[in-house]
Design a protein around this motif. Structure first.
Motif, PDB file in Angstrom:
ATOM      1  N   MET A 127       2.523 -31.819   5.657  1.00  0.00           N
ATOM      2  CA  MET A 127       2.903 -32.134   4.300  1.00  0.00           C
ATOM      3  C   MET A 127       2.532 -33.577   3.986  1.00  0.00           C
ATOM      4  O   MET A 127       2.832 -34.487   4.748  1.00  0.00           O
ATOM      5  CB  MET A 127       4.390 -31.906   4.107  1.00  0.00           C
ATOM      6  CG  MET A 127       4.758 -30.425   4.121  1.00  0.00           C
ATOM      7  SD  MET A 127       6.514 -30.008   3.966  1.00  0.00           S
ATOM      8  CE  MET A 127       7.173 -31.168   2.870  1.00  0.00           C
ATOM      9  N   ILE A 128       1.916 -33.777   2.850  1.00  0.00           N
ATOM     10  CA  ILE A 128       1.474 -35.112   2.456  1.00  0.00           C
ATOM     11  C   ILE A 128       2.662 -36.019   2.161  1.00  0.00           C
ATOM     12  O   ILE A 128       2.605 -37.226   2.413  1.00  0.00           O
ATOM     13  CB  ILE A 128       0.484 -35.039   1.268  1.00  0.00           C
ATOM     14  CG1 ILE A 128      -0.212 -36.378   1.072  1.00  0.00           C
ATOM     15  CG2 ILE A 128       1.181 -34.629  -0.010  1.00  0.00           C
ATOM     16  CD1 ILE A 128      -1.171 -36.740   2.142  1.00  0.00           C
ATOM     17  N   ALA A 129       3.757 -35.464   1.650  1.00  0.00           N
ATOM     18  CA  ALA A 129       4.930 -36.281   1.327  1.00  0.00           C
ATOM     19  C   ALA A 129       5.449 -36.999   2.565  1.00  0.00           C
ATOM     20  O   ALA A 129       5.813 -38.181   2.498  1.00  0.00           O
ATOM     21  CB  ALA A 129       6.023 -35.412   0.706  1.00  0.00           C
ATOM     22  N   THR A 130       5.473 -36.327   3.693  1.00  0.00           N
ATOM     23  CA  THR A 130       5.933 -36.931   4.940  1.00  0.00           C
ATOM     24  C   THR A 130       5.023 -38.081   5.348  1.00  0.00           C
ATOM     25  O   THR A 130       5.489 -39.138   5.786  1.00  0.00           O
ATOM     26  CB  THR A 130       5.976 -35.867   6.058  1.00  0.00           C
ATOM     27  OG1 THR A 130       6.832 -34.801   5.635  1.00  0.00           O
ATOM     28  CG2 THR A 130       6.485 -36.452   7.356  1.00  0.00           C
ATOM     29  N   LYS A 131       3.739 -37.905   5.172  1.00  0.00           N
ATOM     30  CA  LYS A 131       2.784 -38.954   5.522  1.00  0.00           C
ATOM     31  C   LYS A 131       2.914 -40.144   4.583  1.00  0.00           C
ATOM     32  O   LYS A 131       2.792 -41.289   4.998  1.00  0.00           O
ATOM     33  CB  LYS A 131       1.372 -38.391   5.525  1.00  0.00           C
ATOM     34  CG  LYS A 131       1.185 -37.385   6.644  1.00  0.00           C
ATOM     35  CD  LYS A 131      -0.180 -36.774   6.646  1.00  0.00           C
ATOM     36  CE  LYS A 131      -0.213 -35.764   7.793  1.00  0.00           C
ATOM     37  NZ  LYS A 131      -1.432 -35.069   7.899  1.00  0.00           N
ATOM     38  N   ILE A 132       3.172 -39.887   3.313  1.00  0.00           N
ATOM     39  CA  ILE A 132       3.357 -40.977   2.357  1.00  0.00           C
ATOM     40  C   ILE A 132       4.621 -41.764   2.706  1.00  0.00           C
ATOM     41  O   ILE A 132       4.618 -42.999   2.683  1.00  0.00           O
ATOM     42  CB  ILE A 132       3.403 -40.445   0.917  1.00  0.00           C
ATOM     43  CG1 ILE A 132       2.039 -39.877   0.530  1.00  0.00           C
ATOM     44  CG2 ILE A 132       3.836 -41.549  -0.057  1.00  0.00           C
ATOM     45  CD1 ILE A 132       2.034 -39.110  -0.779  1.00  0.00           C
ATOM     46  N   LYS A 133       5.702 -41.063   3.049  1.00  0.00           N
ATOM     47  CA  LYS A 133       6.935 -41.743   3.446  1.00  0.00           C
ATOM     48  C   LYS A 133       6.697 -42.624   4.667  1.00  0.00           C
ATOM     49  O   LYS A 133       7.173 -43.766   4.728  1.00  0.00           O
ATOM     50  CB  LYS A 133       8.036 -40.720   3.736  1.00  0.00           C
ATOM     51  CG  LYS A 133       8.585 -40.055   2.503  1.00  0.00           C
ATOM     52  CD  LYS A 133       9.638 -39.028   2.865  1.00  0.00           C
ATOM     53  CE  LYS A 133      10.116 -38.282   1.644  1.00  0.00           C
ATOM     54  NZ  LYS A 133      11.108 -37.253   1.976  1.00  0.00           N
ATOM     55  N   ALA A 134       5.954 -42.116   5.630  1.00  0.00           N
ATOM     56  CA  ALA A 134       5.647 -42.898   6.837  1.00  0.00           C
ATOM     57  C   ALA A 134       4.797 -44.113   6.479  1.00  0.00           C
ATOM     58  O   ALA A 134       5.032 -45.214   6.993  1.00  0.00           O
ATOM     59  CB  ALA A 134       4.933 -42.027   7.865  1.00  0.00           C
ATOM     60  N   LEU A 135       3.820 -43.932   5.601  1.00  0.00           N
ATOM     61  CA  LEU A 135       2.961 -45.037   5.181  1.00  0.00           C
ATOM     62  C   LEU A 135       3.783 -46.115   4.472  1.00  0.00           C
ATOM     63  O   LEU A 135       3.593 -47.311   4.722  1.00  0.00           O
ATOM     64  CB  LEU A 135       1.859 -44.516   4.259  1.00  0.00           C
ATOM     65  CG  LEU A 135       0.869 -45.539   3.726  1.00  0.00           C
ATOM     66  CD1 LEU A 135       0.127 -46.238   4.858  1.00  0.00           C
ATOM     67  CD2 LEU A 135      -0.118 -44.863   2.786  1.00  0.00           C
ATOM     68  N   LEU A 136       4.717 -45.710   3.621  1.00  0.00           N
ATOM     69  CA  LEU A 136       5.581 -46.677   2.956  1.00  0.00           C
ATOM     70  C   LEU A 136       6.403 -47.460   3.970  1.00  0.00           C
ATOM     71  O   LEU A 136       6.527 -48.685   3.873  1.00  0.00           O
ATOM     72  CB  LEU A 136       6.507 -45.973   1.950  1.00  0.00           C
ATOM     73  CG  LEU A 136       5.841 -45.382   0.710  1.00  0.00           C
ATOM     74  CD1 LEU A 136       6.859 -44.584  -0.105  1.00  0.00           C
ATOM     75  CD2 LEU A 136       5.206 -46.462  -0.149  1.00  0.00           C
ATOM     76  N   ALA A 137       6.944 -46.762   4.947  1.00  0.00           N
ATOM     77  CA  ALA A 137       7.745 -47.424   5.980  1.00  0.00           C
ATOM     78  C   ALA A 137       6.894 -48.405   6.793  1.00  0.00           C
ATOM     79  O   ALA A 137       7.323 -49.530   7.072  1.00  0.00           O
ATOM     80  CB  ALA A 137       8.387 -46.389   6.902  1.00  0.00           C
ATOM     81  N   LEU A 138       5.695 -47.993   7.153  1.00  0.00           N
ATOM     82  CA  LEU A 138       4.818 -48.853   7.952  1.00  0.00           C
ATOM     83  C   LEU A 138       4.383 -50.108   7.206  1.00  0.00           C
ATOM     84  O   LEU A 138       4.141 -51.146   7.818  1.00  0.00           O
ATOM     85  CB  LEU A 138       3.578 -48.074   8.387  1.00  0.00           C
ATOM     86  CG  LEU A 138       3.776 -47.041   9.481  1.00  0.00           C
ATOM     87  CD1 LEU A 138       2.523 -46.180   9.646  1.00  0.00           C
ATOM     88  CD2 LEU A 138       4.106 -47.740  10.804  1.00  0.00           C
ATOM     89  N   THR A 139       4.273 -50.005   5.894  1.00  0.00           N
ATOM     90  CA  THR A 139       3.803 -51.141   5.103  1.00  0.00           C
ATOM     91  C   THR A 139       4.944 -51.926   4.458  1.00  0.00           C
ATOM     92  O   THR A 139       4.696 -52.887   3.732  1.00  0.00           O
ATOM     93  CB  THR A 139       2.817 -50.677   4.005  1.00  0.00           C
ATOM     94  OG1 THR A 139       3.456 -49.710   3.171  1.00  0.00           O
ATOM     95  CG2 THR A 139       1.556 -50.086   4.624  1.00  0.00           C
ATOM     96  N   GLY A 140       6.182 -51.516   4.716  1.00  0.00           N
ATOM     97  CA  GLY A 140       7.337 -52.233   4.179  1.00  0.00           C
ATOM     98  C   GLY A 140       7.526 -52.051   2.684  1.00  0.00           C
ATOM     99  O   GLY A 140       8.164 -52.874   2.028  1.00  0.00           O
ATOM    100  N   LYS A 141       6.981 -50.996   2.136  1.00  0.00           N
ATOM    101  CA  LYS A 141       7.115 -50.702   0.708  1.00  0.00           C
ATOM    102  C   LYS A 141       8.252 -49.708   0.507  1.00  0.00           C
ATOM    103  O   LYS A 141       8.606 -48.964   1.416  1.00  0.00           O
ATOM    104  CB  LYS A 141       5.819 -50.106   0.141  1.00  0.00           C
ATOM    105  CG  LYS A 141       4.577 -50.926   0.414  1.00  0.00           C
ATOM    106  CD  LYS A 141       4.519 -52.147  -0.445  1.00  0.00           C
ATOM    107  CE  LYS A 141       3.182 -52.860  -0.218  1.00  0.00           C
ATOM    108  NZ  LYS A 141       3.024 -53.992  -1.096  1.00  0.00           N
TER     109      LYS A 141
END
Length: 76
Positions: A1-15
């Motif tokens: 699921m793309i939503a899970t990847k977006i959430k992870a990307l936000l967490a990794l970038t501090g957004k």
């Protein structure tokens, strides 16, 4: 699921979700709906990549990468 990847990307970038909603020009509730339905458009994904500073690309079997970018003419 793309939503899970977006959430992870936000967490990794501090957004955070609030900042992303503002960047996309939508309410936090509308963003929450996109996450729940896993319904991000190609334009959304390109804007998310710009927001996070992470390139959005397709990797082909032959090693070629195609990077997607939003045309400045397309921005509102």
């Amino acid at each position: 699921m793309i939503a899970t990847k977006i959430k992870a990307l936000l967490a990794l970038t501090g957004k955070d979700h609030s900042g992303l909603a503002g960047y996309l020009g939508i309410s936090k509730q509308a963003l929450s709906n996109k996450f729940y339905r896993d319904s991000f458009s190609a334009a959304d994904l390109i804007k998310i990549s710009e927001f996070t500073g992470a390139p959005l690309c397709f990797a082909l079997d032959n090693g070629t990468k195609v990077v997607l970018e939003l045309d400045k003419e397309d921005t509102v």
